[in-house]
Scaffold this motif. Structure first.
Motif, PDB file in Angstrom:
ATOM      1  N   ASN A  13      85.445  57.164  13.715  1.00  0.00           N
ATOM      2  CA  ASN A  13      84.134  57.031  14.338  1.00  0.00           C
ATOM      3  C   ASN A  13      83.188  56.383  13.344  1.00  0.00           C
ATOM      4  O   ASN A  13      83.114  56.806  12.189  1.00  0.00           O
ATOM      5  CB  ASN A  13      83.568  58.391  14.751  1.00  0.00           C
ATOM      6  CG  ASN A  13      84.028  58.825  16.108  1.00  0.00           C
ATOM      7  OD1 ASN A  13      84.640  58.061  16.829  1.00  0.00           O
ATOM      8  ND2 ASN A  13      83.740  60.061  16.458  1.00  0.00           N
ATOM      9  N   HIS A  29      73.734  55.078  16.714  1.00  0.00           N
ATOM     10  CA  HIS A  29      74.749  55.201  17.753  1.00  0.00           C
ATOM     11  C   HIS A  29      76.109  55.354  17.081  1.00  0.00           C
ATOM     12  O   HIS A  29      76.331  54.782  16.020  1.00  0.00           O
ATOM     13  CB  HIS A  29      74.702  53.912  18.578  1.00  0.00           C
ATOM     14  CG  HIS A  29      75.490  53.915  19.821  1.00  0.00           C
ATOM     15  ND1 HIS A  29      75.319  54.826  20.827  1.00  0.00           N
ATOM     16  CD2 HIS A  29      76.460  53.080  20.235  1.00  0.00           C
ATOM     17  CE1 HIS A  29      76.148  54.540  21.805  1.00  0.00           C
ATOM     18  NE2 HIS A  29      76.854  53.494  21.474  1.00  0.00           N
ATOM     19  N   VAL A  31      80.274  54.808  17.517  1.00  0.00           N
ATOM     20  CA  VAL A  31      81.291  54.073  18.257  1.00  0.00           C
ATOM     21  C   VAL A  31      82.651  54.446  17.674  1.00  0.00           C
ATOM     22  O   VAL A  31      82.742  55.013  16.589  1.00  0.00           O
ATOM     23  CB  VAL A  31      81.070  52.542  18.172  1.00  0.00           C
ATOM     24  CG1 VAL A  31      79.754  52.142  18.827  1.00  0.00           C
ATOM     25  CG2 VAL A  31      81.113  52.043  16.738  1.00  0.00           C
ATOM     26  N   HIS A  49      85.122  50.485  20.431  1.00  0.00           N
ATOM     27  CA  HIS A  49      84.814  50.888  21.800  1.00  0.00           C
ATOM     28  C   HIS A  49      83.425  51.499  21.767  1.00  0.00           C
ATOM     29  O   HIS A  49      83.150  52.391  20.971  1.00  0.00           O
ATOM     30  CB  HIS A  49      85.818  51.911  22.315  1.00  0.00           C
ATOM     31  CG  HIS A  49      87.160  51.344  22.577  1.00  0.00           C
ATOM     32  ND1 HIS A  49      88.260  52.132  22.790  1.00  0.00           N
ATOM     33  CD2 HIS A  49      87.610  50.075  22.669  1.00  0.00           C
ATOM     34  CE1 HIS A  49      89.326  51.381  23.000  1.00  0.00           C
ATOM     35  NE2 HIS A  49      88.954  50.123  22.921  1.00  0.00           N
ATOM     36  N   ASP A  50      82.554  51.016  22.626  1.00  0.00           N
ATOM     37  CA  ASP A  50      81.163  51.429  22.658  1.00  0.00           C
ATOM     38  C   ASP A  50      80.903  52.204  23.948  1.00  0.00           C
ATOM     39  O   ASP A  50      81.069  51.654  25.037  1.00  0.00           O
ATOM     40  CB  ASP A  50      80.280  50.176  22.601  1.00  0.00           C
ATOM     41  CG  ASP A  50      78.811  50.497  22.474  1.00  0.00           C
ATOM     42  OD1 ASP A  50      78.435  51.681  22.562  1.00  0.00           O
ATOM     43  OD2 ASP A  50      78.040  49.553  22.281  1.00  0.00           O
ATOM     44  N   THR A  66      84.993  45.509  21.767  1.00  0.00           N
ATOM     45  CA  THR A  66      84.044  44.451  21.431  1.00  0.00           C
ATOM     46  C   THR A  66      84.132  44.208  19.930  1.00  0.00           C
ATOM     47  O   THR A  66      84.302  45.143  19.160  1.00  0.00           O
ATOM     48  CB  THR A  66      82.599  44.820  21.824  1.00  0.00           C
ATOM     49  OG1 THR A  66      82.267  46.082  21.239  1.00  0.00           O
ATOM     50  CG2 THR A  66      82.442  44.914  23.323  1.00  0.00           C
ATOM     51  N   TYR A  83      74.897  42.829  17.297  1.00  0.00           N
ATOM     52  CA  TYR A  83      74.897  44.122  17.976  1.00  0.00           C
ATOM     53  C   TYR A  83      73.518  44.753  17.850  1.00  0.00           C
ATOM     54  O   TYR A  83      72.859  44.627  16.842  1.00  0.00           O
ATOM     55  CB  TYR A  83      75.953  45.033  17.366  1.00  0.00           C
ATOM     56  CG  TYR A  83      76.097  46.357  18.072  1.00  0.00           C
ATOM     57  CD1 TYR A  83      76.599  46.422  19.368  1.00  0.00           C
ATOM     58  CD2 TYR A  83      75.739  47.533  17.450  1.00  0.00           C
ATOM     59  CE1 TYR A  83      76.744  47.628  20.019  1.00  0.00           C
ATOM     60  CE2 TYR A  83      75.884  48.758  18.096  1.00  0.00           C
ATOM     61  CZ  TYR A  83      76.380  48.794  19.378  1.00  0.00           C
ATOM     62  OH  TYR A  83      76.512  49.994  20.023  1.00  0.00           O
TER      63      TYR A  83
END
Length: 102
Positions: A13, A29, A31, A49-50, A66, A83
């Motif tokens: 993560n 955030h 991801v 992966h978001d 992504t 991003y």
């Protein structure tokens, strides 16, 4: 990455922070990293992966990878080029390895 995940048995993560033009952290955030690439010239790309879809806070996007290039590091972490939202810079602050096996 394979070494970090022990052959894919662990989860990576990543914490991505969003910084304003003054350098203040204004959000962040997590991801799930699914790929890392690098070359001898020091160019690196991460694939993740978001779970966010840019919509309401109570929705989740479909799982799809992504990929983003990593840029300069100002001490808060390397920039995740492309991003983030308008007026913020995304930076890769760190990676956690989650494991359930000894």
């Amino acid at each position: 990455m394979i070494e970090l995940t022990r052959g894919g048995r662990d989860l990576l993560n990543a914490s991505i922070g969003w910084y304003d033009s003054d350098g203040d952290r204004v959000g962040g955030h997590h991801v799930t990293l699914v790929g890392v690439e690098g070359d001898s010239a020091g160019h690196h790309r991460i694939t993740f992966h978001d779970p966010a879809d840019g919509g309401a806070l109570d929705t989740q996007s479909a799982t799809r990878p992504t990929t983003y290039c990593l840029g300069s590091d100002n001490g808060d972490g390397p920039r995740v080029v492309g991003y983030g939202g308008v007026g913020v810079t995304a930076r890769l602050e760190g990676v956690m390895v989650l494991t359930t096996a000894p």
